[in-house]
Enzyme design. Sequence first.
Site, PDB file in Angstrom:
ATOM      1  N   LYS A  17       0.841  -1.194   0.000  1.00 49.18           N
ATOM      2  CA  LYS A  17       0.000   0.000   0.000  1.00 49.18           C
ATOM      3  C   LYS A  17       0.878   1.247   0.000  1.00 49.18           C
ATOM      4  O   LYS A  17       1.995   1.237   0.529  1.00 49.18           O
ATOM      5  CB  LYS A  17      -0.905  -0.007   1.232  1.00 49.18           C
ATOM      6  CG  LYS A  17      -1.954  -1.103   1.233  1.00 49.18           C
ATOM      7  CD  LYS A  17      -2.833  -1.011   2.469  1.00 49.18           C
ATOM      8  CE  LYS A  17      -3.899  -2.097   2.470  1.00 49.18           C
ATOM      9  NZ  LYS A  17      -4.777  -2.020   3.662  1.00 49.18           N
ATOM     10  N   CYS A  82      -2.357   2.709 -17.949  1.00 45.60           N
ATOM     11  CA  CYS A  82      -2.314   1.439 -17.207  1.00 45.60           C
ATOM     12  C   CYS A  82      -1.748   0.279 -18.019  1.00 45.60           C
ATOM     13  O   CYS A  82      -1.469  -0.789 -17.458  1.00 45.60           O
ATOM     14  CB  CYS A  82      -3.708   1.089 -16.693  1.00 45.60           C
ATOM     15  SG  CYS A  82      -4.359   2.281 -15.500  1.00 45.60           S
ATOM     16  N   SER A 126      -6.523  17.538 -20.206  1.00 42.59           N
ATOM     17  CA  SER A 126      -6.374  16.137 -19.825  1.00 42.59           C
ATOM     18  C   SER A 126      -6.489  15.240 -21.048  1.00 42.59           C
ATOM     19  O   SER A 126      -7.381  15.441 -21.888  1.00 42.59           O
ATOM     20  CB  SER A 126      -7.456  15.754 -18.811  1.00 42.59           C
ATOM     21  OG  SER A 126      -7.524  14.346 -18.673  1.00 42.59           O
ATOM     22  N   CYS A 214      -9.984  -2.121  -7.604  1.00 44.41           N
ATOM     23  CA  CYS A 214      -8.627  -2.476  -7.191  1.00 44.41           C
ATOM     24  C   CYS A 214      -8.023  -1.349  -6.353  1.00 44.41           C
ATOM     25  O   CYS A 214      -8.402  -0.190  -6.490  1.00 44.41           O
ATOM     26  CB  CYS A 214      -7.754  -2.760  -8.404  1.00 44.41           C
ATOM     27  SG  CYS A 214      -7.325  -1.292  -9.376  1.00 44.41           S
TER      28      CYS A 214
END
Length: 392
Positions: A17, A82, A126, A214
């Site tokens: 984490k 990703c 963006s 996730c």
Amino acid sequence: MGKKARIIGVNMIPFTKPGNQEPYPVMAAKAVKGALEDAGLDYSEIQQAYASYIYGDSTCGQKALYKVGMTGIPIFNINNNCSSGSTALFLARQAVESGLVECALAVGFEEMQPGALKSHWDDRISPVEWLQERLVALWPEVPQAPRAIRLFGGAAEEYLEKYGVNPDIFAKVAVKTRSHAIQNPYSLFSKQLTVEEVMSSPKLMPHMTRLMACPPTCGAAAVIVCSEGFAKKHGISNPVEIVAQAVTTDMDVTHDNIINLVGADMTRRAAKQVYESAGIGPDEVDVLELHDCFTPSEVIIYEGLGLCEEGGAEKFIHDGENTYGGKVVVGPSGGLMSKGHPIGATGLAQCTELVWQLRGQAQKRQVENARIALQHNLGLGGACVVTMYRLG
């Protein structure tokens, strides 16, 4: 380009984490050294390197690899959202198969922050703004939420409405994934879940809860790719062949619906290219690691990869075709949902798991007689990478 590249070394470190991680150069160096040890190579034999990450300044790849060695080789920094790790693998494979090099390295790493993904560049347009604008056009009443949650939550709503299936399919996928994770020492989470626990966890969107998403994580993974001749020269007895690989990006059809906004069409096209190139179809795949950043994504990907017919995911899940004893074992590692998703490392961690499976090194989570492995890695904005592997 007729010769297929081989994978001869893989490694990943256990993901953590945010706040518990070592610095990215340390994590990356550990992953690379482990992959070199796995292959029985010295770093001096690597001729090119591709480093994937999305959170970090330019030349983080050099900083990470200089801790392993400073040999003067080309080092390329890869950011493809990703799908960055799989994109690095694609480029390493391409360099080997083109004959430019005999041995290349792909390494991915990420230090992430707690909470939902967000942009660190709010002073410019963006790259995923168009996805958000199209989402609102398709679903004007979309609730406010972080952008990835809105997109995949919207895809969940659209899927449920289109096919009239029970919303608990998304929870059942989370339960399946966690049941695999408890057998994996590299998984971040190891507590079994129930459908009720997943459904009753805090809501992110109308039919998507926190346990269907996730976690942000930190980590690193590395893969060494070489030519068949290089593998034979070094006496590698168990190389894994990259049978076929494809990268796709968005087309105009992406705008048609929310399911396509989250990569369904990119997935279909990449999978089709891989199956046609390999001469091997989805019915022959034994083990699969896919991009389950949210469980609705996994459901949509089943159909995109041709594991079941369109609208057939509910039956596919109900019949247990996505786990041990079924048609294909999906996410034996625990996937992004339970193993974690340190973005730059994710695709290479998926590859590492599949190489272990094909070598028979996956211990308690080993898929029996695994021969053909498939990998799916997706980045919105967008890119989808599908890769097929087999031993030999």
